[in-house]
Design a protein around this motif. Structure first.
Motif, short mmCIF file in Angstrom:
data_model
loop_
_atom_site.label_atom_id
_atom_site.label_comp_id
_atom_site.label_asym_id
_atom_site.label_seq_id
_atom_site.Cartn_x
_atom_site.Cartn_y
_atom_site.Cartn_z
N GLU A 11 0.90 -1.21 -0.10
CA GLU A 11 -0.09 0.06 -0.03
C GLU A 11 0.74 1.12 -0.16
N ASN A 12 2.14 1.18 0.70
CA ASN A 12 2.95 2.45 0.74
C ASN A 12 4.14 2.15 0.07
N ARG A 13 4.20 1.67 -1.02
CA ARG A 13 5.46 1.38 -1.82
C ARG A 13 5.84 2.19 -2.93
N LYS A 14 6.90 2.24 -2.91
CA LYS A 14 7.64 2.84 -4.22
C LYS A 14 8.02 2.23 -5.37
N LEU A 15 8.54 0.97 -5.10
CA LEU A 15 8.76 -0.16 -6.08
C LEU A 15 8.15 -1.53 -5.64
N THR A 16 8.57 -2.11 -4.84
CA THR A 16 8.08 -3.51 -4.34
C THR A 16 7.16 -3.38 -2.78
N GLY A 17 7.73 -2.51 -1.97
CA GLY A 17 7.20 -2.41 -0.75
C GLY A 17 8.16 -2.89 0.39
N VAL A 18 9.37 -3.26 -0.06
CA VAL A 18 10.50 -3.53 0.98
C VAL A 18 10.73 -2.80 2.15
N CYS A 19 11.13 -1.44 1.41
CA CYS A 19 11.60 -0.56 2.52
C CYS A 19 10.38 -0.02 3.42
N TYR A 25 7.91 -3.01 10.09
CA TYR A 25 8.44 -4.21 11.21
C TYR A 25 9.28 -3.53 12.41
N PHE A 26 10.28 -2.62 12.04
CA PHE A 26 10.95 -1.98 13.14
C PHE A 26 10.53 -1.06 13.69
N GLY A 27 9.27 -0.11 13.41
CA GLY A 27 8.59 0.73 13.89
C GLY A 27 9.06 2.12 13.47
N ILE A 28 9.70 2.31 12.63
CA ILE A 28 10.39 3.70 12.37
C ILE A 28 9.59 4.13 10.92
N GLU A 29 10.28 5.52 10.59
CA GLU A 29 9.48 6.10 9.41
C GLU A 29 9.99 5.42 8.16
N VAL A 30 9.20 5.31 7.03
CA VAL A 30 9.48 4.84 5.96
C VAL A 30 10.70 5.49 5.27
N TRP A 31 10.46 6.97 5.00
CA TRP A 31 11.44 7.69 4.63
C TRP A 31 13.01 7.47 5.29
N LEU A 32 13.04 7.04 6.47
CA LEU A 32 14.46 6.73 7.07
C LEU A 32 14.95 5.58 6.61
N VAL A 60 9.77 -12.28 0.81
CA VAL A 60 9.04 -11.56 1.90
C VAL A 60 7.72 -11.73 1.18
N GLU A 61 6.58 -12.29 1.98
CA GLU A 61 5.39 -12.08 1.48
C GLU A 61 4.48 -10.82 1.60
N LYS A 62 3.53 -10.51 0.76
CA LYS A 62 2.95 -9.12 0.82
C LYS A 62 2.09 -9.29 2.22
N VAL A 68 -0.98 -3.16 8.80
CA VAL A 68 -0.32 -1.78 9.21
C VAL A 68 -1.07 -1.45 10.37
N ASN A 69 -2.41 -1.40 10.38
CA ASN A 69 -3.10 -0.75 11.62
C ASN A 69 -2.72 -1.65 12.85
N GLN A 70 -3.14 -3.02 12.61
CA GLN A 70 -2.59 -3.88 13.85
C GLN A 70 -1.26 -3.58 14.39
N VAL A 71 -0.36 -3.38 13.61
CA VAL A 71 1.20 -2.96 13.86
C VAL A 71 1.17 -1.67 14.79
N LYS A 72 0.67 -0.69 14.23
CA LYS A 72 0.43 0.69 14.88
C LYS A 72 0.07 0.60 16.17
N MET A 73 -1.05 -0.14 16.35
CA MET A 73 -1.84 -0.44 17.66
C MET A 73 -0.97 -1.09 18.60
N GLN A 74 -0.06 -1.95 18.22
CA GLN A 74 0.85 -2.70 19.24
C GLN A 74 2.02 -1.95 19.39
#
Length: 129
Positions: A11-19, A25-32, A60-62, A68-74
């Motif tokens: 959903e927030n990808r530029k190429l494939t969504g890895v970053c 996963y690490f709870g940091i900003e995507v731009w970083l 890595v699976e999609k 994303v909502n579940q991760v941000k709630m945790q």
């Protein structure tokens, strides 16, 4: 994978969504994460960065729906998040950060106690054999 596993964020990808997936996963900003990838590529590791990116894309699976909502709630806090957007007061956010720092300090003390102990020295000598 586990519910808090590593997924590609399509959903927030530029190429494939890895970053974006690594950022979730690490709870940091995507731009970083994107800046770290680009910096590593520009500082001489272009081949390794491209290889790692392609490997992560294939392995890595999609992410599942609403992941994303579940991760941000945790997560209690994220890098550069604004407390009023998260719905928490600054004092609550500060207490969560203080709790995390206390846990890290306890872990560091345990590691330091082990490294300075005789058991560590004995284990190190056995590993040299």
């Amino acid at each position: 994978m586990a519910s808090n596993g590593l997924y590609r964020d399509v959903e927030n990808r530029k190429l494939t969504g890895v970053c974006a997936g690594l950022a979730n996963y690490f709870g940091i900003e995507v731009w970083l994460v994107r800046i770290l990838f680009m910096s590593a590529a520009l500082l001489g590791g272009l081949f390794l960065v491209v290889l790692a990116y392609i490997a992560l894309t294939l392995m890595v699976e999609k992410q599942p729906a609403n992941y994303v909502n579940q991760v941000k709630m945790q997560q209690d806090h994220t890098l550069k998040s604004k407390p009023w957007k998260a719905g928490k007061t600054p004092s609550a956010l500060l207490s969560n950060i203080h709790k995390d720092v206390d846990q890290m300090e306890t872990s560091l003390r345990n590691i330091e106690a082990y490294v300075t102990s005789d058991a560590f020295k004995v284990n190190r000598e056995f590993n040299k054999l």
